[in-house]
Design a protein around this motif. Structure first.
Motif, mmCIF file in Angstrom:
data_model
loop_
_atom_site.group_PDB
_atom_site.id
_atom_site.type_symbol
_atom_site.label_atom_id
_atom_site.label_comp_id
_atom_site.label_asym_id
_atom_site.label_seq_id
_atom_site.Cartn_x
_atom_site.Cartn_y
_atom_site.Cartn_z
ATOM 1 N N GLU A 79 42.020 44.663 34.919
ATOM 2 C CA GLU A 79 40.700 45.265 35.928
ATOM 3 C C GLU A 79 42.220 46.352 36.551
ATOM 4 O O GLU A 79 41.604 47.328 37.126
ATOM 5 C CB GLU A 79 40.896 44.283 36.622
ATOM 6 C CG GLU A 79 39.830 43.126 36.043
ATOM 7 C CD GLU A 79 37.824 44.203 35.755
ATOM 8 O OE1 GLU A 79 38.074 44.962 36.234
ATOM 9 O OE2 GLU A 79 37.759 43.931 34.570
ATOM 10 N N VAL A 80 43.233 46.574 36.981
ATOM 11 C CA VAL A 80 43.925 46.364 38.066
ATOM 12 C C VAL A 80 45.547 47.277 36.999
ATOM 13 O O VAL A 80 46.285 48.138 37.588
ATOM 14 C CB VAL A 80 44.201 46.369 39.271
ATOM 15 C CG1 VAL A 80 43.488 46.276 40.115
ATOM 16 C CG2 VAL A 80 45.480 44.814 38.583
ATOM 17 N N GLY A 81 45.790 47.038 35.746
ATOM 18 C CA GLY A 81 46.961 47.755 34.724
ATOM 19 C C GLY A 81 48.120 46.527 34.777
ATOM 20 O O GLY A 81 48.174 45.501 36.080
ATOM 21 N N TRP A 82 49.152 46.559 34.654
ATOM 22 C CA TRP A 82 50.418 45.894 34.894
ATOM 23 C C TRP A 82 51.286 45.894 35.754
ATOM 24 O O TRP A 82 51.372 44.970 36.540
ATOM 25 C CB TRP A 82 51.017 45.860 33.475
ATOM 26 C CG TRP A 82 51.944 47.435 33.651
ATOM 27 C CD1 TRP A 82 51.535 48.391 33.362
ATOM 28 C CD2 TRP A 82 53.455 47.239 34.154
ATOM 29 N NE1 TRP A 82 52.587 49.014 32.764
ATOM 30 C CE2 TRP A 82 53.558 49.155 34.098
ATOM 31 C CE3 TRP A 82 54.429 46.971 34.901
ATOM 32 C CZ2 TRP A 82 55.327 49.180 34.083
ATOM 33 C CZ3 TRP A 82 55.276 47.099 34.916
ATOM 34 C CH2 TRP A 82 56.188 48.804 34.801
ATOM 35 N N ARG A 83 50.761 47.377 36.707
ATOM 36 C CA ARG A 83 51.395 47.463 37.681
ATOM 37 C C ARG A 83 50.547 47.058 38.824
ATOM 38 O O ARG A 83 51.371 46.304 39.669
ATOM 39 C CB ARG A 83 51.990 49.105 37.908
ATOM 40 C CG ARG A 83 52.921 49.639 37.278
ATOM 41 C CD ARG A 83 52.965 51.394 37.826
ATOM 42 N NE ARG A 83 53.840 51.810 36.822
ATOM 43 C CZ ARG A 83 54.924 52.155 36.720
ATOM 44 N NH1 ARG A 83 56.164 51.208 37.191
ATOM 45 N NH2 ARG A 83 56.115 52.594 35.414
ATOM 46 N N GLY A 84 49.782 47.040 39.203
ATOM 47 C CA GLY A 84 48.412 46.332 40.194
ATOM 48 C C GLY A 84 48.234 44.733 39.960
ATOM 49 O O GLY A 84 48.762 44.340 40.493
ATOM 50 N N THR A 85 48.986 44.105 38.415
ATOM 51 C CA THR A 85 49.033 43.010 38.539
ATOM 52 C C THR A 85 50.402 41.981 39.243
ATOM 53 O O THR A 85 50.716 41.983 39.426
ATOM 54 C CB THR A 85 49.607 42.581 37.194
ATOM 55 O OG1 THR A 85 47.979 43.219 36.239
ATOM 56 C CG2 THR A 85 48.939 40.997 36.647
ATOM 57 N N LEU B 111 43.363 39.365 33.105
ATOM 58 C CA LEU B 111 42.367 39.468 33.327
ATOM 59 C C LEU B 111 42.474 40.738 34.830
ATOM 60 O O LEU B 111 42.109 41.922 34.904
ATOM 61 C CB LEU B 111 41.333 38.328 34.491
ATOM 62 C CG LEU B 111 40.460 38.958 36.268
ATOM 63 C CD1 LEU B 111 39.112 39.841 34.540
ATOM 64 C CD2 LEU B 111 39.412 38.086 36.246
ATOM 65 N N LEU B 112 43.611 40.052 35.510
ATOM 66 C CA LEU B 112 43.956 41.581 36.674
ATOM 67 C C LEU B 112 44.413 42.709 35.077
ATOM 68 O O LEU B 112 44.425 43.535 35.660
ATOM 69 C CB LEU B 112 45.771 40.624 37.055
ATOM 70 C CG LEU B 112 44.619 39.909 38.103
ATOM 71 C CD1 LEU B 112 46.097 39.495 39.299
ATOM 72 C CD2 LEU B 112 44.524 40.347 38.954
ATOM 73 N N LEU B 113 45.113 42.604 34.521
ATOM 74 C CA LEU B 113 45.572 43.751 33.393
ATOM 75 C C LEU B 113 44.681 44.219 33.213
ATOM 76 O O LEU B 113 44.851 45.778 33.003
ATOM 77 C CB LEU B 113 46.522 42.989 32.863
ATOM 78 C CG LEU B 113 47.099 43.720 31.296
ATOM 79 C CD1 LEU B 113 47.988 44.524 32.056
ATOM 80 C CD2 LEU B 113 47.685 43.123 29.855
ATOM 81 N N VAL C 270 52.477 37.455 28.889
ATOM 82 C CA VAL C 270 50.652 38.595 28.778
ATOM 83 C C VAL C 270 50.875 40.175 29.002
ATOM 84 O O VAL C 270 50.576 41.495 28.295
ATOM 85 C CB VAL C 270 49.614 38.071 29.913
ATOM 86 C CG1 VAL C 270 49.017 39.105 30.459
ATOM 87 C CG2 VAL C 270 49.706 36.667 29.918
ATOM 88 N N ILE C 271 52.186 40.814 29.781
ATOM 89 C CA ILE C 271 52.085 42.092 30.318
ATOM 90 C C ILE C 271 53.017 42.911 30.081
ATOM 91 O O ILE C 271 53.094 44.076 29.854
ATOM 92 C CB ILE C 271 52.303 42.100 31.897
ATOM 93 C CG1 ILE C 271 53.858 41.663 32.493
ATOM 94 C CG2 ILE C 271 51.091 41.499 32.653
ATOM 95 C CD1 ILE C 271 54.628 42.316 33.445
ATOM 96 N N ALA C 272 53.823 42.169 29.296
ATOM 97 C CA ALA C 272 55.361 43.091 28.327
ATOM 98 C C ALA C 272 54.578 43.924 27.338
ATOM 99 O O ALA C 272 55.457 45.098 27.134
ATOM 100 C CB ALA C 272 56.067 42.057 27.485
ATOM 101 N N PRO C 273 53.851 43.800 26.524
ATOM 102 C CA PRO C 273 53.053 44.655 25.364
ATOM 103 C C PRO C 273 52.372 46.010 26.254
ATOM 104 O O PRO C 273 52.510 47.061 25.786
ATOM 105 C CB PRO C 273 52.226 43.763 24.851
ATOM 106 C CG PRO C 273 51.782 42.816 24.489
ATOM 107 C CD PRO C 273 53.078 42.275 25.859
ATOM 108 N N ALA C 274 51.691 45.385 27.740
ATOM 109 C CA ALA C 274 51.102 46.166 28.060
ATOM 110 C C ALA C 274 52.599 47.723 28.711
ATOM 111 O O ALA C 274 51.943 48.050 28.520
ATOM 112 C CB ALA C 274 50.222 45.853 29.056
#
Length: 413
Positions: free
Chosen positions: A167-173, A163-165, A38-42
């Motif tokens: 709302e709070v970005g990958w670092r927040g996730t 959803l977290l990505l 989920v987060i790798a592209p971001a």
């Protein structure tokens, strides 16, 4: 020598132990193995780091997990799984904090190495070993029950991560998942899992169980090596296929023109398929040897992956077969070694069997990324379909080797 029967205290806490391990498995898989999908592209888009290296962090983490798995198995065999699993939650949590604050690619990779320690000490193999250490041959039903929980990991965590990505970005996730490990998973391990008395070192037992009532000849005091080699090979190949698709399934589906939301929705179908297959297996497990579970697993995976490659119009059906296959594979991974080699030294054996599959999994996400870059989604599915068909042959070879041994025992009586 077999393990003594579990004490009444342990029997009374069986439900609590399985539930705690099941919940923490969902947290562990979602916080590590399933996260890059989920987060790798971001991460790559935000930082400019190459996507292959972003995904490669998971690969390096799995490499670390594979290298430490024999030590993990030996530690659980001697001391039980409580402290090992608590260590895993700490490592994943600290690693997630490292990901969240990583200022450069080197720090990001270092954080994944720490997470790798947690994966090696806390994913299925360690949890199975813990249950095997508790319950001996009675662990088969506990292992199956545990996988029912684990089957929801991607179904629950992919949408949460998406959803977290947003709302709070990958670092927040990553920080949220760090809190899950350190505030929820770690206390659960320490509060629910009992302390166990140390045991002296043992070697894995010889094959026993339904349909294998006597042990095959040992070689230099070790279990039959040909069965062990084929078993390790088929477990490794299954792990490579599932690892590749776990990381790249959403990318492959998006490559066919789907939006991320649609791909996540379809990908989430894999989880319920796993759980449905595991529930059926739990109902009928008493009537068959785990080798039949293995046959069903590799067959369903081959059907599902091949259907995706062939462009089957009903994608949910193809994903259903694939999900059922990997769902049964998780059960076979824990129960087949127990049935073949017995409960004596089971935790140590699981650590040894985990090593090649985890090391192979370490290369799978990066290899999948390269396949996608060079051959696209269709070519990647073609390669995975070939591997799935090869694994059907390997599983048949394992069954044939077991049958030959049984026939040799009949002839010598």
């Amino acid at each position: 020598m077999s393990l003594s029967p579990p004490s009444p205290a342990i029997l009374r806490s069986r439900g609590a132990i399985i539930t705690a391990l099941g919940l923490t498995q969902i947290m562990a898989w979602g916080s590590s193995y399933y996260l890059p999908a989920v987060i790798a592209p971001a991460v790559s888009s935000d930082t400019g780091w190459p996507l292959a290296w972003v995904v490669g962090g998971l690969s390096l983490g799995l490499l670390v997990a594979g290298l430490i798995s024999p030590r993990v198995g030996s530690s659980i065999e001697r001391h039980g799984g409580r402290n090992v699993l608590a260590f895993s939650a700490g490592c994943i949590g600290v690693g997630q904090v490292g990901l969240a604050v990583a200022p450069n690619l080197a720090a990001y990779i270092a954080a994944w190495l720490i997470i790798g320690l947690g994966m090696g000490a806390g994913l299925y193999d360690a949890a199975f070993a813990t249950l095997g250490r508790h319950y001996g041959h009675g662990a088969r039903s506990a292992i199956t029950a545990l996988t029912l929980f684990g089957g929801f990991a991607s179904t629950i965590c992919w949408p949460i991560s998406a959803l977290l990505l947003q709302e709070v970005g990958w670092r927040g996730t990553c920080l949220v998942y760090a809190a899950v490990q350190l505030v929820i998973a770690l206390p659960l391990y320490l509060l629910i899992l009992p302390r166990e008395a140390p045991k002296p070192p043992v070697r894995p037992g010889l094959p026993v169980g339904p349909g294998l009532n006597q042990a095959p000849p040992a070689r230099d005091g070790n279990p039959d090596l040909s069965i062990m080699i084929v078993l390790a090979a088929t477990l490794t190949l299954a792990a490579v296929i599932s690892s590749t698709l776990s990381v790249h399934l959403l990318t492959i589906l998006q490559g066919s023109g789907m939006a991320l939301a649609a791909a996540v929705g379809l990908g989430a179908l894999v989880g319920p398929s796993q759980v449905a297959a595991r529930a059926i297996e739990m109902t009928i497990a008493r009537y068959h040897h785990p080798i039949l579970t293995k046959f069903a697993s590799v067959t369903f995976v081959a059907i599902g992956v091949s259907a995706l490659w062939a462009g089957m119009p009903v994608i949910p059906l193809a994903l259903g077969f694939y999900g059922a296959g990997i769902g049964l594979e998780s059960i076979a991974r824990g129960t087949l070694p127990l049935a073949l080699f017995g409960s004596n030294g089971y935790a140590k054996l699981m650590g040894r069997l985990a090593m090649p599959s985890l090391i192979a999994q370490a290369a799978a996400p990066s290899a999948g990324a390269l396949l996608l870059e060079r051959f696209g989604p269709h070519g990647t599915l073609a390669a995975l379909s070939g591997l799935a068909l090869a694994n059907v042959i390997l599983a048949c070879g394992l069954g044939w080797r077991m049958l030959r041994w049984r026939q040799s025992q009949v002839q010598t009586r």
